[in-house]
Design an enzyme around this catalytic site. Structure first.
Site, PDB file in Angstrom:
ATOM      1  N   HIS A   1       2.814 -12.472   1.215  1.00 17.18           N
ATOM      2  CA  HIS A   1       3.861 -12.097   2.171  1.00 17.18           C
ATOM      3  C   HIS A   1       5.230 -12.076   1.471  1.00 17.18           C
ATOM      4  CE1 HIS A   1       2.991 -16.295   1.831  1.00 17.18           C
ATOM      5  NE2 HIS A   1       4.181 -16.638   2.290  1.00 17.18           N
TER       6      HIS A   1
ATOM      7  N   PHE B   1       1.492 -24.299  -3.242  1.00 14.61           N
ATOM      8  CA  PHE B   1       2.277 -25.281  -2.506  1.00 14.61           C
ATOM      9  C   PHE B   1       2.023 -25.083  -1.012  1.00 14.61           C
ATOM     10  CE2 PHE B   1       5.441 -22.358  -0.806  1.00 14.61           C
ATOM     11  CZ  PHE B   1       5.389 -21.294  -1.699  1.00 14.61           C
TER      12      PHE B   1
ATOM     13  N   LYS C   1       8.800 -21.329  -4.416  1.00 11.99           N
ATOM     14  CA  LYS C   1       9.314 -20.035  -3.975  1.00 11.99           C
ATOM     15  C   LYS C   1      10.165 -19.392  -5.065  1.00 11.99           C
ATOM     16  CE  LYS C   1      11.034 -20.006   0.244  1.00 11.99           C
ATOM     17  NZ  LYS C   1      11.483 -20.356   1.625  1.00 11.99           N
TER      18      LYS C   1
ATOM     19  N   ASP D   1      12.737 -16.839   4.262  1.00 14.14           N
ATOM     20  CA  ASP D   1      12.132 -17.778   5.195  1.00 14.14           C
ATOM     21  C   ASP D   1      10.745 -17.322   5.536  1.00 14.14           C
ATOM     22  OD1 ASP D   1      13.200 -20.230   6.625  1.00 14.14           O
ATOM     23  OD2 ASP D   1      15.013 -19.073   6.196  1.00 14.14           O
TER      24      ASP D   1
ATOM     25  N   LYS E   1      -2.411 -14.471  -6.359  1.00 19.72           N
ATOM     26  CA  LYS E   1      -1.757 -14.663  -5.049  1.00 19.72           C
ATOM     27  C   LYS E   1      -0.754 -13.550  -4.790  1.00 19.72           C
ATOM     28  CE  LYS E   1       1.252 -17.713  -2.353  1.00 19.72           C
ATOM     29  NZ  LYS E   1       2.024 -18.953  -2.249  1.00 19.72           N
TER      30      LYS E   1
ATOM     31  N   ASP F   1      -0.963 -23.409   1.034  1.00 21.45           N
ATOM     32  CA  ASP F   1      -1.880 -22.692   0.131  1.00 21.45           C
ATOM     33  C   ASP F   1      -3.308 -23.263   0.126  1.00 21.45           C
ATOM     34  OD1 ASP F   1      -0.108 -20.738  -0.615  1.00 21.45           O
ATOM     35  OD2 ASP F   1       0.480 -21.676  -2.502  1.00 21.45           O
TER      36      ASP F   1
HETATM   37  P1  ITT Z   1      13.482 -23.462   2.104  1.00 16.38           P
HETATM   38  O1  ITT Z   1      13.568 -23.242   3.607  1.00 16.38           O
HETATM   39  O2  ITT Z   1      14.397 -24.496   1.559  1.00 16.38           O
HETATM   40  O3  ITT Z   1      13.563 -22.158   1.337  1.00 16.38           O
HETATM   41  P2  ITT Z   1      10.764 -24.298   2.682  1.00 16.38           P
HETATM   42  O4  ITT Z   1       9.714 -24.937   1.811  1.00 16.38           O
HETATM   43  O5  ITT Z   1      11.156 -25.013   3.933  1.00 16.38           O
HETATM   44  O6  ITT Z   1      12.002 -24.015   1.751  1.00 16.38           O
HETATM   45  P3  ITT Z   1      10.089 -21.962   4.306  1.00 16.38           P
HETATM   46  O7  ITT Z   1      10.954 -22.455   5.407  1.00 16.38           O
HETATM   47  O8  ITT Z   1      10.200 -20.538   3.900  1.00 16.38           O
HETATM   48  O9  ITT Z   1      10.287 -22.843   2.982  1.00 16.38           O
HETATM   49  O10 ITT Z   1       8.572 -22.205   4.591  1.00 16.38           O
HETATM   50  C1  ITT Z   1       8.106 -22.862   5.733  1.00 16.38           C
HETATM   51  C2  ITT Z   1       6.885 -23.662   5.347  1.00 16.38           C
HETATM   52  O11 ITT Z   1       5.814 -22.765   5.055  1.00 16.38           O
HETATM   53  C3  ITT Z   1       7.089 -24.559   4.155  1.00 16.38           C
HETATM   54  O12 ITT Z   1       6.514 -25.810   4.439  1.00 16.38           O
HETATM   55  C4  ITT Z   1       6.341 -23.887   3.029  1.00 16.38           C
HETATM   56  O13 ITT Z   1       5.747 -24.846   2.163  1.00 16.38           O
HETATM   57  C5  ITT Z   1       5.275 -23.081   3.778  1.00 16.38           C
HETATM   58  N1  ITT Z   1       5.062 -21.843   3.044  1.00 16.38           N
HETATM   59  C6  ITT Z   1       5.918 -20.787   2.926  1.00 16.38           C
HETATM   60  N2  ITT Z   1       5.411 -19.861   2.097  1.00 16.38           N
HETATM   61  C7  ITT Z   1       4.223 -20.346   1.676  1.00 16.38           C
HETATM   62  C8  ITT Z   1       3.249 -19.880   0.790  1.00 16.38           C
HETATM   63  O14 ITT Z   1       3.391 -18.749   0.119  1.00 16.38           O
HETATM   64  N3  ITT Z   1       2.170 -20.627   0.596  1.00 16.38           N
HETATM   65  C9  ITT Z   1       2.006 -21.803   1.240  1.00 16.38           C
HETATM   66  N4  ITT Z   1       2.885 -22.328   2.082  1.00 16.38           N
HETATM   67  C10 ITT Z   1       3.991 -21.622   2.296  1.00 16.38           C
END
Ligand code: ITT
Length: 214
Positions: free
Chosen positions: A198, A152, A12, A68, A193, A155
């Site tokens: 989003h 990640f 991110k 988030d 991407k 994806d």
């Molecule tokens: P933080 O909360 O510490 O920022 P996180 O990895 O938990 O990190 P999120 O809560 O925003 O991030 O994301 C929720 C889940 O969705 C998390 O497992 C991410 O890997 C996944 N995710 C978010 N954005 C994504 C993307 O662009 N591509 C793939 N998976 C994504």
């Protein structure tokens, strides 16, 4: 002036850096362990994290960014949604595919419709006592099999909907000007991407709100 991106996810940070570099503002990872509230709304989760982090800001004038995101699968009534992190670390992408294994059709358009999903993101920036909120959505569908490669999280299994000539997402299954041709985010470059993302949309909205920041 630095933007501290409060996240445990370097994927991110990499994506956010690219956007804020247009403003010449450095983005650094802020590894602060916030308590994640049990909320059913991404914005409430992000706001709570910002509030917890404010007292720990490294320097006056610095900004905190929280973003988030979640994957909302239509046929699973929006699951994993706000529980996306937990779902990823427990059942993983294979678990999501298993929950959807009965949803398939020989008809391509119907198949796409059965497997509809969307990524949603809420980005919140705190600066000098003010909070700015940007939101972004990326509609698409869930692939039948994961793709190895870049990216990640989810994806490997998320195929974004095509975009029209203005960069707006079309109905899932409709052919557009910009397309991954059925390849999930995991099989395309980060630059590609970003056209659909989003996160990019949420951060672009933020940048628009704070346009006179620099
Ligand atoms: P933080 O909360 O510490 O920022 P996180 O990895 O938990 O990190 P999120 O809560 O925003 O991030 O994301 C929720 C889940 O969705 C998390 O497992 C991410 O890997 C996944 N995710 C978010 N954005 C994504 C993307 O662009 N591509 C793939 N998976 C994504």
């Amino acid at each position: 002036m630095t933007i501290w991106f409060m996240t445990s996810n370097m994927g991110k940070v990499t994506e956010a850096r690219e956007h804020f570099s247009k403003f010449g503002i450095p983005v650094r990872q802020f590894e602060f362990e916030a308590v994640e509230p049990q909320e059913d709304d991404l914005q409430k989760v992000a706001l709570s994290k910002i509030e917890q982090a404010i007292p720990h800001l490294p320097a006056e004038g610095d900004m905190i960014l929280v973003e988030d995101a979640g994957l909302f699968v239509e046929s699973l009534n929006g699951f994993p949604g706000v529980y996306s992190s937990y779902a990823l670390s427990t059942i993983g992408v294979h678990g999501i595919l298993k929950l959807m294994s009965h949803l398939k059709s020989e008809d391509i358009v119907q198949d796409a419709s059965l497997r509809k999903a969307e990524f949603r993101a809420v980005a919140i920036l705190y600066k000098d006592g003010e909070t700015f909120i940007g939101e972004g959505v990326c509609p698409g569908r869930i692939a039948h099999n994961p793709t190895e490669g870049h990216g990640f999280g989810f994806d490997p299994i998320f195929i974004p909907a095509d975009l029209d000539e203005n960069g707006e997402a079309l109905e899932v299954g409709e052919m557009g000007h910009v397309s991954t041709h059925g390849t999930p985010f995991g099989g395309i470059s980060l630059e590609k991407k970003q056209e659909f993302s989003h996160r990019r949309r949420a951060i672009s909205e933020l940048l628009h709100l704070i346009g006179n920041l620099g």
